[in-house]
Design a protein around this motif. Structure first.
Motif, short mmCIF file in Angstrom:
data_model
loop_
_atom_site.label_atom_id
_atom_site.label_comp_id
_atom_site.label_asym_id
_atom_site.label_seq_id
_atom_site.Cartn_x
_atom_site.Cartn_y
_atom_site.Cartn_z
N SER A 1 -50.53 22.52 10.84
CA SER A 1 -49.11 22.28 11.12
C SER A 1 -48.39 23.58 11.44
CB SER A 1 -48.44 21.60 9.92
OG SER A 1 -47.02 21.66 10.07
N ASP A 2 -47.66 23.56 12.53
CA ASP A 2 -46.88 24.73 12.94
C ASP A 2 -45.69 24.97 12.01
OD1 ASP A 2 -46.32 26.84 15.01
OD2 ASP A 2 -44.45 25.70 15.15
N ASP A 3 -45.34 23.96 11.23
CA ASP A 3 -44.20 24.13 10.31
C ASP A 3 -44.53 25.03 9.12
OD1 ASP A 3 -42.56 22.55 11.81
OD2 ASP A 3 -42.84 20.73 10.62
N VAL A 4 -45.81 25.23 8.88
CA VAL A 4 -46.21 26.05 7.72
C VAL A 4 -46.23 27.52 8.13
CG1 VAL A 4 -48.00 26.46 5.98
CG2 VAL A 4 -47.66 24.14 6.91
N ARG B 1 -45.55 33.74 12.25
CA ARG B 1 -45.91 32.87 11.13
C ARG B 1 -46.44 33.60 9.90
NH1 ARG B 1 -49.55 28.19 13.09
NH2 ARG B 1 -48.74 27.22 11.20
N GLY C 1 -36.54 21.77 7.02
CA GLY C 1 -37.73 20.99 7.34
C GLY C 1 -38.99 21.80 7.58
N LEU C 2 -38.91 23.14 7.55
CA LEU C 2 -40.13 23.94 7.66
C LEU C 2 -40.83 23.93 6.30
CD1 LEU C 2 -38.88 26.97 9.82
CD2 LEU C 2 -40.02 24.87 10.57
N ARG C 3 -42.06 24.46 6.28
CA ARG C 3 -42.84 24.45 5.04
C ARG C 3 -43.28 25.86 4.69
NH1 ARG C 3 -44.75 19.56 2.99
NH2 ARG C 3 -43.68 17.86 4.05
N ALA D 1 -34.91 28.88 10.64
CA ALA D 1 -35.60 27.69 11.15
C ALA D 1 -35.24 27.44 12.62
CB ALA D 1 -35.24 26.47 10.29
N TYR E 1 -37.23 29.97 14.54
CA TYR E 1 -38.66 29.62 14.45
C TYR E 1 -38.99 28.50 15.43
CZ TYR E 1 -43.10 28.67 11.95
OH TYR E 1 -44.42 28.49 11.60
N ARG E 2 -38.06 27.56 15.53
CA ARG E 2 -38.29 26.41 16.41
C ARG E 2 -37.89 26.68 17.85
NH1 ARG E 2 -36.08 22.64 11.71
NH2 ARG E 2 -38.07 21.74 11.02
#
Lengths: 450, 325
Positions: A145-148, A176, A198-200, B134, B137-138
């Motif tokens: 997952s790109d959110d991590v 990251r 919502g990111l991790r 965030a 990042y996005r």
């Protein structure tokens, strides 16, 4: 007179290392301060300097030798006028002024990972250190997952203060794997905000001692917001890092926070012992929609354990594990406490006392059912942890057993804990301040009336 | 400003008037309900500071986040949260935004990107930067509006955040609502340098002092700050010179300032009077038009108060829910 150059200790927890490279050869003249070798510890490759001047008479350990014990002679230095024959009779260099500490944590005797009934039949295992297991867990989740993302002090370019994140910057890039300034309060709050969005985030604290600077965000911001928002705003974040005593780093760097965090509703708290649990629990923690405090231990980082070779191996949070079955007493522990528990169980077996050893693995939620079931069988319980005695995890287990298994108890529960003092620096005092295997054995004998 | 025609349409001006009035009437009603014992605990009213949040919200677009301190009712109304849900949270009822579990200081709306409502002075600042993180990042161009007061401006974590926000060029507008009192401590008694907007200089964050009682000045400064952030140039600091008319909280007798001081601001610098004046002199609205708006707002607030009184207390089972997701 010729003197021996000894394998140096290059970190608080180093017990042995690899002599990666000699930068001098026999016959070379060196002055104090000259770099003579590169030595690989479990954390890094370090340069090793000569402390005296003279001529290298003999290299006693070949380049590339692994497992060279600290204080083993690795070379002989000749003083002016001596010839090479003196090298053979060289005494050791003077011992350090202070007593060299014995390894704080002796390797557990004959630890074998118990069969896990939940693993598919025919599962193969791979030996891996806790450090590698943690790295694999993070890397696998980051690939998925790109959110991590990983954030913390020295996690990127330095490759991790304890080398947990070694190589991760190369694979995932600086977007990251993020080096932070030394501002725990600020970057923890920032990561919590990213998690609300919502990111991790996986936040690495170099050690949990420094997380005290950030504890407002861990508790007031991360743990409480879901409740305060009526369920709207969850905080999927992992706070991880070394917790508890390492070796000889004294009071401000040796605090076990397990019981403190376990007290807070809204947090999940895990404290693995083995590499398999470290990997499986960290993957579960990263996927968890809640804030998870993930307590590691520096001494365990370099320990190897068998890890199941299963695609996407996870361990559920909130489930204890019975490491060893027994009938006379239940020893409950977690994290590094497990090594005292297991060592005690081994020695007790030699005396005819059969101990069941339960690894809690998760402290919140805590699998007290497994503990109760075990105590219903053994009727006796001893708890083991390195943290302070007041308001300890053991205290909680005692209360739960009193309330829910009182009729099964044949003896009071005894809590073996660290002592009620800040951690001292002196080697002998530090040993006394920690819980010991002997104390666990004494407690078991007391509850079994032996 | 004299002689210069303000760059604002009639519709916009009426909208600002309406929103500021809604906040003021809502807060007056909250004060009244507090007095009746319907609202408990701490309750910090926003009366006097309305132009700040209304002026800034004029620059927000879909997906932008906002976060503030415990003085948060105005921010929630300005970003479009339902007055009924806000008031019912104040009364601790099931119909509240947090189903009665957060109260005045801890309210959130994922839908409206409102991240609280934070009871710990200054804690919202790194969190707000995290929202901006965030966004970056996005790879979107959203901006985080991070509000804090002159009191919070002395918290260490604010400067930790300034450093990271500048270092990583995070799209965050730091809005310092300087109402000149950190609870009961006047700014000159707590703050070594009065110009808080200059505190970003050490981090090369541009900062500006703004008349926070003038909604158009706020809006225009906000536009500049937001453009800076959206362009990827990093954070921006706006220090809003404003004033709160009520005590720090409902239980504050405000003995640390004179009645005359408060009266003077009300008479000479009131943000709502200022817009009202512009509407009337610009012939954008008649007295009757404004009276109609007043009536409309009063109805919204009465309805909210009624809802907040009628809504039942949360079911006892709510005690155990929402601890874990």
């Amino acid at each position: 007179m010729a003197i021996q150059i000894l394998m140096p200790a290059l970190s608080p927890t180093m017990e042995e290392g690899t002599l990666a490279k000699w930068l001098v050869k026999e016959g070379d003249t060196v002055s104090s301060g000259d770099i003579i070798a590169e030595i690989e510890t479990d954390k890094a490759t370090m340069e090793f300097e000569a402390a005296d001047e003279g001529v290298i008479g003999k290299l006693l350990v070949a380049e590339g030798t692994e497992g060279v014990k600290v204080n083993d002679p690795i070379a002989v230095l000749l003083e002016d006028g001596e010839d090479a024959s003196a090298a053979d009779s060289a005494p050791a260099a003077p011992a350090p002024a202070t007593e060299t500490p014995e390894a704080v944590a002796a390797a557990p005797v004959a630890v074998t990972v118990p069969d896990d009934p939940e693993l598919p039949e025919g599962t193969t295992f791979k030996s891996m250190t806790v450090r590698e297991a943690l790295r694999e867990a993070m890397s696998e989740e980051m690939r998925a997952s790109d959110d991590v993302f990983l954030m913390g002090e020295e996690v990127a370019q330095y490759q991790g203060a304890y080398k947990i994140s070694q190589g991760m910057l190369d694979e995932f890039g600086e977007r990251r794997v993020i080096d932070t300034p030394i501002t725990e309060h600020g970057f923890t709050g920032l990561a919590v905000g990213a998690a609300f969005a919502g990111l991790r985030p996986v936040v690495e604290f170099m050690t949990f001692n420094f997380a005290l600077q950030a504890i407002d965000h861990i508790i007031n911001s991360a743990a409480k917001t879901l409740y305060m928002s009526g369920g709207q705003m969850n905080c999927p974040i992992v706070f991880r890092g070394a917790n508890g005593a390492a070796a000889r780093v004294a009071a401000q760097h040796s605090h076990d926070f397990a019981a403190m965090y376990a007290q807070v509703p809204g947090l999940k708290v895990v404290m693995p012992y083995s590499a398999a649990d470290a990997k499986g629990l960290l993957k579960s923690a990263i996927r968890d929609p809640n804030p998870v405090v993930f307590l590691e231990n520096e001494i365990l980082y370099g320990r190897s354990f068998d890890v199941p070779e299963i695609e996407d191996f996870t361990v559920p949070i909130g489930k204890a594990k019975i490491w060893r079955e027994g009938s006379d007493v239940t020893i409950v522990s977690f994290g590094i406490g497990m090594q005292y528990a297991l060592e005690a169980a081994d020695r007790l077996a030699g005396e005819g006392i059969s101990a069941e050893v339960v690894d809690l693995r998760s402290l919140r939620p805590m699998d007290t059912e497994t503990v109760i079931r075990s105590v219903q069988k053994t009727n006796r319980c001893v708890t083991v942890e390195e943290g302070f005695p007041v308001g300890s995890i053991g205290n909680h287990i005692s209360a739960v057993l009193m309330e829910q298994a009182f009729d099964y108890l044949d003896a009071p529960v005894i809590n073996c804990t660290g002592k009620d003092v800040p951690m001292p620096y002196a080697a002998n005092l530090e040993k006394l301040a920690l819980v010991t295997t002997d104390e666990v054995i004494a407690a078991v004998k007391s509850v079994t009336y032996r | 400003m004299a002689g210069k025609k303000p760059n604002v349409s009639k519709e916009e001006l009426l909208e600002y008037y309406r929103e500021m009035l809604l906040i003021r009437r809502f807060e007056e009603k909250a004060g009244q309900l507090y007095g009746m014992g319907l609202i408990g605990g701490f309750c910090h009213l926003y009366i006097g500071q309305e132009a700040v949040v209304v002026g800034l919200e004029a620059n927000a677009k879909e997906g932008d986040e906002r976060i503030t301190s415990y003085r948060d009712h105005g921010h929630m109304l300005a970003c479009g949260m339902d007055p009924k849900g806000v008031m019912a949270e104040l009364t601790g009822r099931e119909g509240g935004y947090s189903r009665g579990k957060g109260g005045s200081m801890h309210m959130f709306s994922k839908e409206k990107e409102f991240y609280g409502g934070n009871g710990i002075v200054g804690a919202q600042v790194p969190i707000g930067a995290g929202l901006a993180f965030a966004n970056k990042y996005r790879g979107n161009d959203n901006v985080s509006f991070t509000y804090f007061g002159d009191g919070a401006a002395n918290q260490g974590q604010v400067y930790e955040t300034f450093n990271m926000a500048a270092l990583w060029k995070l799209p965050v507008v730091f809005v310092i609502e300087n109402n000149h009192y950190a609870m009961g401590t006047a700014q000159e008694r707590s703050t070594s340098t009065p110009a808080i907007y200059t505190r970003g200089e050490a981090f090369e964050i541009p900062g500006e002092a703004v008349d926070g009682m003038d909604v158009l000045a706020v809006r225009d400064a906000g536009a500049k700050a937001v453009a800076h952030c959206r362009a990827g140039k990093g954070p921006y600091i706006l220090e809003m010179n404003t004033y709160r008319y009520r005590g720090h909280s409902m239980s504050d007798p405000a003995k640390y300032r004179t009645r005359e001081e408060v009266q003077k601001v009300k008479e000479e610098h009131d943000a709502i009077d200022h817009v009202r004046e512009m509407l009337l002199t610009g012939k954008h609205a008649s007295e009757d038009d404004l009276k109609a708006i007043d009536k409309e707002i009063k109805a919204i607030v009465s309805e909210a108060a009624q809802f907040a009184t009628d809504s039942p207390e949360p079911d006892v089972s709510e005690l155990w829910t929402d601890v874990y997701a």
